[in-house]
Design an enzyme around this catalytic site. Sequence first.
Site, short mmCIF file in Angstrom:
data_model
loop_
_atom_site.label_atom_id
_atom_site.label_comp_id
_atom_site.label_asym_id
_atom_site.label_seq_id
_atom_site.Cartn_x
_atom_site.Cartn_y
_atom_site.Cartn_z
N ASP A 312 -3.76 -8.99 2.74
CA ASP A 312 -3.25 -8.65 1.43
C ASP A 312 -2.34 -9.80 0.97
O ASP A 312 -2.10 -10.76 1.72
CB ASP A 312 -2.50 -7.29 1.48
CG ASP A 312 -2.47 -6.61 0.13
OD1 ASP A 312 -2.41 -5.37 0.08
OD2 ASP A 312 -2.52 -7.33 -0.90
N GLU A 508 1.58 0.30 -7.23
CA GLU A 508 2.13 0.11 -5.89
C GLU A 508 3.50 0.79 -5.74
O GLU A 508 3.69 1.90 -6.24
CB GLU A 508 2.15 -1.39 -5.57
CG GLU A 508 0.74 -2.00 -5.66
CD GLU A 508 0.65 -3.40 -5.10
OE1 GLU A 508 -0.06 -4.22 -5.69
OE2 GLU A 508 1.27 -3.68 -4.06
#
Length: 617
Positions: A312, A508
């Site tokens: 990521d 997020e």
Amino acid sequence: MPASAHRARRRPRGAAPLLAAGAAILFATGLGPAQAGAPPAYLDPRAETDRRVEDLMARMSLEDKLGQMVQIERAAADPAAVAEHRLGSVLSAGGSGPEPNTPEAWADMYDAYQRAALDTPLGIPILYGVDAVHGHNNVHGATIFPHNIGLGAAGDPELVRRVAEATAVEVAATGIDWNFAPCVCVVRDDRWGRSYESFGETPALPSAMTTAVDGYQGARLGGGAASVMATAKHYLGDGATEDGTDRGDVRVDEEELRAVHLPPFREAVRRGVASVMVSYSSWNGVKAHADRYLITDVLKGELGFDGVVVSDFDGVGRISGGRDFTAEELTTAVNAGMDMVMLSKGHDRFVTDLAGEVAAGRVPVARIDDAVRRILTAKVDMGLFEAPFARRDLLPEVGGEEHRALAREAAAASQVLLKNDGGLLPLAPGGGPLLVAGKNADDIGNQSGGWTITWQGGSGDITEGTSILEGIRAAAPDTEVVYDRHAEDTDGPYRAAVAVVGETPYAEGYGDRPEGVVLDEEDTATLTRLAESGLPLVVVVVSGRPVDVADHIGAWDALVAAWLPGSEGAGVADVLFGAVPPTGRLPVSWPRSAEQQPVNEGDGQSPLFAPGFGLTY
Ligand code: GLC
């Protein structure tokens, strides 16, 4: 069928560069690499992928190979830097794109990087990645589809494949060849800010919706009208962190981790998904980015994944808690099985640091070769050597009528009818005036949610589309529809009121709600006024997850969960007026109160509405 069986040639994407075109002509005449002056075997489009990859790797220095393992954010490296460092990939992080933000400008940006990459001694094309998680959502004017939680409510794997297929067309039109989607996370606590990226709270729905892989890639990587690499993410268990804390710790035993979170990845691998992205989260205190057991032994070994494992964003640098990677963190991640490292910056330091680790014997050359072999295999299978440039012939389809009709269909299919006392719904197209209220009634940004134009998304007319209010007006052309955002004047001969409330955009961790997900003060005040008015009341909740409504729902005649329907708000109106009957079913438990969180099927709790619940007309 083994995953590799899904890999095959990519349909030509556009004008091929001179070298590859010359190679194609030479090979077409039967001249092979043996003939003097013939281009190298790796440029032979007729040769098997493995043969081409081995030929290319034999020509690469260690620095060439290490450069291929870098995926750099576009803001940190212009095309010249990407070529100079022989980088393998570039990405646009959420909202990172060209100015003006038009499909044509994206195609120009992509082609500029590709031309620079091809203009190097070995001419290895780049892969360019984006998060097109609900349409090509960074691009202004692209079609915005419902977020995954709404598609989970629709419960139709073929619809998900069609949505992904349309998204792939819009993505390929701008040149992009790697999509960091689908998220196949299993959301176990709706307080998590990424709940809307999940198809559901048990593995069945995320596993079923891995049809998205077929939609993005085609029946095999390189198939379909336009094929882009799909990414199953985030590996492993990101939806089960303590208290729903984004990037937190997953405290479950291996039996539960395997039973709940692994099945969607197993299914994605079976479908030939080209890449898997590792999660920021940890499992019982071990960072996923450092977890050799999960990445190498389970994903690559047990599941047989032969594609690219990508980190990521700066995930490697976060192994030890900071953000900028250290040589030690690179060694840990690469030895754990990481093939490509996604970076906000530091592409130049990456090569020198990792070369030093290889020279010191801390990273085996064989591990580097395995990573590079996987990356180059994806590039060959995608046909990037033959046709590396944007599919500009597809540009007219970006935000086109056909895709918007599909997005409207998907929005309608995702609506879940939770209450309908007295059969108030469907509303009749004709009849007395209607009052529409609520902050989410006329706001394309709010109905689209995060990951739209910008990383976090935003309220207002942020892109092209139809608001829910515009959809209501179009569905009832002969009805006077009055929009009063806060319902400050409910006196009038209204036959009913429709209040469209819920969340504003986030992405997020910015969406984490450790105290629970509740209606904000603006919505509560609006709903109180409407309840006091005595008007028949339909409430539509636009949100990325269930909202705690238990204390209010008694005053409402009807309740619809609209999730985050995207740019085509008319799909919501289609259900409100009965053009499309409600068929959606809850993909997650709807909590009776925040105190219940986390609440999941079979945990012995009694939610307000159970998964699978949904009424119809
Ligand atoms: C983000 C997300 C991931 C995304 C990546 C690139 O932080 O965790 O889902 O694909 O970075 O934008």
